[in-house]
Design a protein around this motif. Structure first.
Motif, short mmCIF file in Angstrom:
data_model
loop_
_atom_site.label_atom_id
_atom_site.label_comp_id
_atom_site.label_asym_id
_atom_site.label_seq_id
_atom_site.Cartn_x
_atom_site.Cartn_y
_atom_site.Cartn_z
N GLY A 58 -6.25 -160.84 51.34
CA GLY A 58 -6.93 -161.00 52.62
C GLY A 58 -8.16 -160.14 52.77
O GLY A 58 -8.30 -159.42 53.76
N THR A 59 -9.04 -160.21 51.83
CA THR A 59 -10.26 -159.41 51.88
C THR A 59 -11.16 -159.84 53.03
O THR A 59 -11.15 -160.99 53.45
N ALA A 60 -11.92 -158.89 53.53
CA ALA A 60 -12.90 -159.19 54.57
C ALA A 60 -14.17 -159.78 53.95
O ALA A 60 -15.00 -160.32 54.64
N ARG A 61 -14.30 -159.67 52.64
CA ARG A 61 -15.46 -160.17 51.92
C ARG A 61 -15.11 -161.45 51.17
O ARG A 61 -15.23 -161.54 49.96
N ARG A 62 -14.68 -162.45 51.93
CA ARG A 62 -14.26 -163.71 51.32
C ARG A 62 -15.39 -164.40 50.56
O ARG A 62 -15.18 -164.98 49.51
N GLY A 63 -16.60 -164.33 51.08
CA GLY A 63 -17.73 -164.96 50.41
C GLY A 63 -17.99 -164.35 49.05
O GLY A 63 -18.25 -165.05 48.08
N ARG A 64 -17.92 -163.02 48.98
CA ARG A 64 -18.14 -162.35 47.71
C ARG A 64 -17.02 -162.67 46.73
O ARG A 64 -17.27 -162.86 45.54
N ALA A 65 -15.79 -162.77 47.21
CA ALA A 65 -14.67 -163.12 46.34
C ALA A 65 -14.81 -164.56 45.84
O ALA A 65 -14.55 -164.83 44.66
#
Length: 93
Positions: A58-65
């Motif tokens: 559940g990262t806050a950086r979904r776009g980067r992932a």
């Protein structure tokens, strides 16, 4: 003698986990990008695994992932295409 429990600092237990997931998302992006140039056989799967773990946590950086996942897959696609074109297991610029 009366012993008291240590005071809580108000930090939740999930905060380090999200921070780790954010770090994984950034690392997957960097390794996926680097894998386009060198060591795509190794860096591609690592980028994919880190991106999947970051998204699962559940990262806050979904776009980067998601970019790391896409770049990791692109690393492997470029490797397969270059293997077919040159008949080797590596490629160079």
């Amino acid at each position: 003698m009366h012993l008291t429990a240590p005071a809580r600092t108000g930090r939740s237990d999930t905060r380090p986990r999200v921070r780790d997931a954010d770090g994984m998302a950034v690392a997957s992006f960097i390794l996926g990008l680097l894998g386009l140039l060198v060591l795509n056989l190794f860096l591609g799967p690592i980028a994919i695994a880190l991106a999947a773990a970051a998204l699962w946590r559940g990262t806050a950086r979904r776009g980067r992932a998601c970019l790391g996942l896409t770049l990791g897959i692109a690393d492997l696609v470029i490797l397969v295409v270059s293997m077919e074109a040159t008949g080797t297991v590596s490629w160079s610029l």
